[in-house]
Write a protein that holds these residues in place. Sequence first.
Motif, PDB file in Angstrom:
ATOM      1  N   GLY B 222      -2.333 -16.557   5.919  1.00 35.14           N
ATOM      2  CA  GLY B 222      -1.045 -16.902   5.315  1.00 35.14           C
ATOM      3  C   GLY B 222       0.083 -16.049   5.854  1.00 35.14           C
ATOM      4  N   VAL B 223       0.182 -15.946   7.172  1.00 33.18           N
ATOM      5  CA  VAL B 223       1.225 -15.093   7.756  1.00 33.18           C
ATOM      6  C   VAL B 223       2.579 -15.795   7.670  1.00 33.18           C
ATOM      7  CG1 VAL B 223       1.976 -13.828   9.778  1.00 33.18           C
ATOM      8  CG2 VAL B 223      -0.449 -14.101   9.318  1.00 33.18           C
ATOM      9  N   LEU B 224       3.546 -15.048   7.168  1.00 33.88           N
ATOM     10  CA  LEU B 224       4.886 -15.573   6.960  1.00 33.88           C
ATOM     11  C   LEU B 224       5.835 -14.713   7.789  1.00 33.88           C
ATOM     12  CD1 LEU B 224       5.920 -17.729   4.921  1.00 33.88           C
ATOM     13  CD2 LEU B 224       6.396 -15.875   3.377  1.00 33.88           C
ATOM     14  N   THR B 225       6.653 -15.343   8.629  1.00 34.23           N
ATOM     15  CA  THR B 225       7.631 -14.539   9.370  1.00 34.23           C
ATOM     16  C   THR B 225       8.890 -14.391   8.522  1.00 34.23           C
ATOM     17  OG1 THR B 225       8.640 -16.454  10.401  1.00 34.23           O
ATOM     18  CG2 THR B 225       6.771 -15.489  11.545  1.00 34.23           C
ATOM     19  N   PRO B 226       9.681 -13.359   8.788  1.00 31.88           N
ATOM     20  CA  PRO B 226      10.912 -13.174   7.998  1.00 31.88           C
ATOM     21  C   PRO B 226      11.821 -14.401   8.054  1.00 31.88           C
ATOM     22  CG  PRO B 226      10.460 -11.212   9.279  1.00 31.88           C
ATOM     23  CD  PRO B 226       9.443 -12.227   9.699  1.00 31.88           C
ATOM     24  N   ASP B 227      11.903 -15.046   9.223  1.00 31.91           N
ATOM     25  CA  ASP B 227      12.770 -16.222   9.346  1.00 31.91           C
ATOM     26  C   ASP B 227      12.286 -17.350   8.460  1.00 31.91           C
ATOM     27  OD1 ASP B 227      14.475 -15.036  11.025  1.00 31.91           O
ATOM     28  OD2 ASP B 227      13.534 -15.792  12.868  1.00 31.91           O
ATOM     29  N   GLU B 228      10.981 -17.595   8.501  1.00 36.07           N
ATOM     30  CA  GLU B 228      10.426 -18.659   7.658  1.00 36.07           C
ATOM     31  C   GLU B 228      10.661 -18.339   6.190  1.00 36.07           C
ATOM     32  OE1 GLU B 228       6.639 -20.249  10.284  1.00 36.07           O
ATOM     33  OE2 GLU B 228       6.410 -18.570   8.914  1.00 36.07           O
ATOM     34  N   ALA B 229      10.436 -17.079   5.822  1.00 42.14           N
ATOM     35  CA  ALA B 229      10.598 -16.699   4.420  1.00 42.14           C
ATOM     36  C   ALA B 229      12.033 -16.944   3.966  1.00 42.14           C
ATOM     37  CB  ALA B 229      10.221 -15.236   4.233  1.00 42.14           C
ATOM     38  N   ARG B 230      12.998 -16.609   4.822  1.00 44.32           N
ATOM     39  CA  ARG B 230      14.393 -16.836   4.453  1.00 44.32           C
ATOM     40  C   ARG B 230      14.681 -18.335   4.392  1.00 44.32           C
ATOM     41  NH1 ARG B 230      15.663 -13.022   8.387  1.00 44.32           N
ATOM     42  NH2 ARG B 230      15.818 -10.929   7.536  1.00 44.32           N
ATOM     43  N   ALA B 231      14.163 -19.083   5.373  1.00 39.62           N
ATOM     44  CA  ALA B 231      14.435 -20.511   5.419  1.00 39.62           C
ATOM     45  C   ALA B 231      13.883 -21.212   4.183  1.00 39.62           C
ATOM     46  CB  ALA B 231      13.825 -21.104   6.682  1.00 39.62           C
ATOM     47  N   TRP B 232      12.761 -20.730   3.660  1.00 43.76           N
ATOM     48  CA  TRP B 232      12.184 -21.335   2.462  1.00 43.76           C
ATOM     49  C   TRP B 232      12.667 -20.650   1.196  1.00 43.76           C
ATOM     50  CZ3 TRP B 232       9.270 -25.697   2.060  1.00 43.76           C
ATOM     51  CH2 TRP B 232       8.899 -26.275   3.284  1.00 43.76           C
ATOM     52  N   SER B 233      13.721 -19.863   1.319  1.00 40.56           N
ATOM     53  CA  SER B 233      14.315 -19.079   0.227  1.00 40.56           C
ATOM     54  C   SER B 233      13.285 -18.368  -0.641  1.00 40.56           C
ATOM     55  CB  SER B 233      15.280 -19.906  -0.629  1.00 40.56           C
ATOM     56  OG  SER B 233      14.787 -21.182  -0.887  1.00 40.56           O
ATOM     57  N   LEU B 234      12.314 -17.778   0.014  1.00 42.42           N
ATOM     58  CA  LEU B 234      11.368 -16.954  -0.733  1.00 42.42           C
ATOM     59  C   LEU B 234      12.031 -15.624  -1.064  1.00 42.42           C
ATOM     60  CD1 LEU B 234       8.087 -17.521   1.237  1.00 42.42           C
ATOM     61  CD2 LEU B 234       8.599 -18.293  -1.042  1.00 42.42           C
ATOM     62  N   THR B 235      11.711 -15.102  -2.228  1.00 43.73           N
ATOM     63  CA  THR B 235      12.251 -13.802  -2.614  1.00 43.73           C
ATOM     64  C   THR B 235      11.118 -12.964  -3.178  1.00 43.73           C
ATOM     65  OG1 THR B 235      12.899 -14.890  -4.644  1.00 43.73           O
ATOM     66  CG2 THR B 235      14.647 -14.416  -3.064  1.00 43.73           C
ATOM     67  N   GLY B 236      11.453 -11.783  -3.610  1.00 41.58           N
ATOM     68  CA  GLY B 236      10.468 -10.947  -4.272  1.00 41.58           C
ATOM     69  C   GLY B 236       9.417 -10.411  -3.322  1.00 41.58           C
ATOM     70  N   PRO B 237       8.245 -10.089  -3.848  1.00 41.26           N
ATOM     71  CA  PRO B 237       7.195  -9.474  -3.028  1.00 41.26           C
ATOM     72  C   PRO B 237       6.806 -10.327  -1.822  1.00 41.26           C
ATOM     73  CG  PRO B 237       6.627  -9.336  -5.336  1.00 41.26           C
ATOM     74  CD  PRO B 237       7.841 -10.181  -5.255  1.00 41.26           C
ATOM     75  N   ASN B 238       6.944 -11.652  -1.922  1.00 37.54           N
ATOM     76  CA  ASN B 238       6.586 -12.492  -0.784  1.00 37.54           C
ATOM     77  C   ASN B 238       7.527 -12.254   0.390  1.00 37.54           C
ATOM     78  OD1 ASN B 238       4.573 -13.613  -2.288  1.00 37.54           O
ATOM     79  ND2 ASN B 238       5.824 -15.331  -2.984  1.00 37.54           N
ATOM     80  N   LEU B 239       8.812 -12.069   0.091  1.00 39.45           N
ATOM     81  CA  LEU B 239       9.785 -11.784   1.147  1.00 39.45           C
ATOM     82  C   LEU B 239       9.610 -10.360   1.654  1.00 39.45           C
ATOM     83  CD1 LEU B 239      12.345 -12.690   2.700  1.00 39.45           C
ATOM     84  CD2 LEU B 239      13.672 -11.780   0.826  1.00 39.45           C
ATOM     85  N   ARG B 240       9.431  -9.435   0.723  1.00 41.41           N
ATOM     86  CA  ARG B 240       9.284  -8.033   1.120  1.00 41.41           C
ATOM     87  C   ARG B 240       7.990  -7.819   1.901  1.00 41.41           C
ATOM     88  NH1 ARG B 240      11.836  -7.445  -3.914  1.00 41.41           N
ATOM     89  NH2 ARG B 240       9.941  -7.154  -5.130  1.00 41.41           N
ATOM     90  N   GLY B 241       7.006  -8.667   1.647  1.00 42.27           N
ATOM     91  CA  GLY B 241       5.744  -8.548   2.381  1.00 42.27           C
ATOM     92  C   GLY B 241       5.932  -8.759   3.866  1.00 42.27           C
ATOM     93  N   CYS B 242       6.941  -9.562   4.274  1.00 39.02           N
ATOM     94  CA  CYS B 242       7.133  -9.738   5.721  1.00 39.02           C
ATOM     95  C   CYS B 242       8.155  -8.769   6.274  1.00 39.02           C
ATOM     96  CB  CYS B 242       7.445 -11.179   6.091  1.00 39.02           C
ATOM     97  SG  CYS B 242       8.203 -12.187   4.871  1.00 39.02           S
ATOM     98  N   GLY B 243       8.508  -7.759   5.538  1.00 33.99           N
ATOM     99  CA  GLY B 243       9.296  -6.672   6.100  1.00 33.99           C
ATOM    100  C   GLY B 243      10.773  -6.743   5.813  1.00 33.99           C
TER     101      GLY B 243
END
Lengths: 338, 411
Positions: B222-243
Amino acid sequence: MDMLITIGVIVAKLTCIYGGMVVIAALTTLAERKVSAWIQFRYGPNRVGPWGVLQPLADGVKFIFKEELVPDGANKWLFRLAPAISAMPAMMGVAVIPFAAASPFYQDEGPLAIASLQIDVLYILAFSGLSIYGIILGGWASNSKFSLLGAIRASAQMISYELALILSIMAVVVMTGSFQMNEIANAQGGAIWNWNIFSQPLAFILFLIATFAETNRHPFDFAECEPELVGGFHTEFSSMRFALFFLGEYCAIFVMCCMTVLFFLGGYHVPFMEDAPWFLQVGAMLTKVIALLFLFIWVRWTIPRFRFDQLMDLGWKRFLPLALANLLVTGAIASGVF
Amino acid sequence: MAMKYMDYRPGFSQVDHDDPMHGELMPVNMGPQHPATHGVLRLGMELDGETMATVDADLGFLHRGKEKACEGLGWAKFFPHTDRLDYVQPLINNIGYAISLEKLAKIEIPQRADEIRVLLMEISRIAAHLIYLGTSSIDLGAITMFFNTFKERENIYSILDAYTGHRMNNTYVRIGGVYADVDEKVEGMMREFLDQFPARIDEFEKLLTGNRIWYDRNREVGVLTPDEARAWSLTGPNLRGCGVEWDLRKNEPYSGYETYDFDIPVGTVGDCYDRYMVRVEEMRQSCKIASQALERLAHSKGQDVLAEDRRYVLPPRGKVMDSMEELIHQFKIVTDLRLPKGEAYGAVEAAKGELGFYSVSDGTATPVRMHIRAPGLMNVQAIPLLAEGRLLSDIVAIIGSLDFVMGEVDR
């Protein structure tokens, strides 16, 4: 007259050993629940009988009175047959397990076993290899996707582990020079350092881990794998059929523990005591088996589960070469190359 | 890679069915009644052997119309409903809602109320992360961890029970502060819990962090890149997990978080293991913040915990029992609270990400719109992105590590 005595002895041995195994398997289910409760700060079953000891009996009664469901579209015959096939190999396997060096029964030669063959080891391995059929047929006949996935996983898992399991035992067989289990056990008599675990530590570790996979036990229980496959191959089973799968599983664990004890932990020998009376030998054997059963339960409730492909990786890329190398070195030493 | 989320259409099979390499895909329906879907999430997927060729998350089984309910009920009566959004952290939901309304009405809340809110939020965050740890490890087969974490969570619930009178669904926050002050007994219980909890986290880590099986199941899954995380508006530990170092407590502080001393843990790879490590470290940081809040509470003893603004804030409980005017006042505020015309967005860093409440008022007692930005919904959306092309066993690791509660996702 002799004929009658022979038959009487056989019936007595069958009753004792099969009865004993089923009782131990039933008590293992209780132990599993008690030990897991103990690990998880719970009480576990404590309503039926003192300390909950009658819980397995109550469960059995409950299972018998439950409705037997056969899903639509299931292959009715195979669906009914699968639990029996699954329970059968362990029952057959225990027939050659020796529990003492000499049988206490009248006019009974050889070790205390239902049958003592020239090729005990091959016989028991052959039957434990058959145990997978119950799972495959059960999973396939249920007409459920989750069951089918469980069955496919189980069969792939069996192939990848059986090789390491057998090759690790073969090292012991080469050392002893016999396919008979009582001979292998007798070779480990006397002092505790005569046990094969000290001369074959690698084979012991490989065998022990492979037994977990062989019996579909956690951390290798992909065939059931509750989180993703709900119940795997036994999702659709109910009533006594469901119970038979578990009876088969626990009997298989018992047989595997017996094998581990016989091959690596001195079998029925009491340490530092040559020619112990038969009941002490049976006691020693069962003590070691129960310690191993505890290990099975302990592992079950402590560590996470492997992923399916990681198990294959472990089986084919690590355990198989290690077991082969171990066998090669053992063979070289045994044949006097060095 | 960056185009993947643009191309994705839910339910549309991305696999070339005519490709002979694929054979026939097996459609599998997972949920809504399934042990690993954490509530009533349904996953429709197509399996290519053990590989998930397509995954589609189907939501809405727990939809209760919470946003609309606010329009019907009015501002004050919606508080109990916020508890039921993400029901493992009810107090954070309460506070997020209250902050939004306070922004709308421009109410200054007393300092002691803020300190109590910070304490409650951090305790709730620990409770929510404990649920994450327990459920994600039970999904991966470490069943005993579930009982370990629930034992700790039980302690938190005893504290909340002693303070708010409820274990779950506390509804203890009011516009302008909190319902009542903490007493000595609750403070003692909190201190006792916070003192022993870091040692318990170490114990959990001993069981999981260095465990080879746990590592293999989570690393590179389940690797998430910072760009993908932002594009999917993820926040919280899921966003912080990708740095990405983004935490509302630091970036847009509320309730005086800027005055507390704590760190934001971030991951490097963005896989399930990093998300796990981030959450474990966050529990430690929450402990640290809560201890600081407790210290401040000892200094601000006796101060108000509810603002004095009588237009929007409930009168003190003691006076309601004695005076008829105050009773009428309370009745008016509960049934007919009129917030000034305008709109406000109040957000808090909930355990699962940014929990926002967007309130629009036209000056009457009927809210025009209440929109809830639930972090869990965004987390669920990331499932297909992370799961497609991976093995079936990974879906449980991914669902566990994304960490959502369906009560909040479906609202």
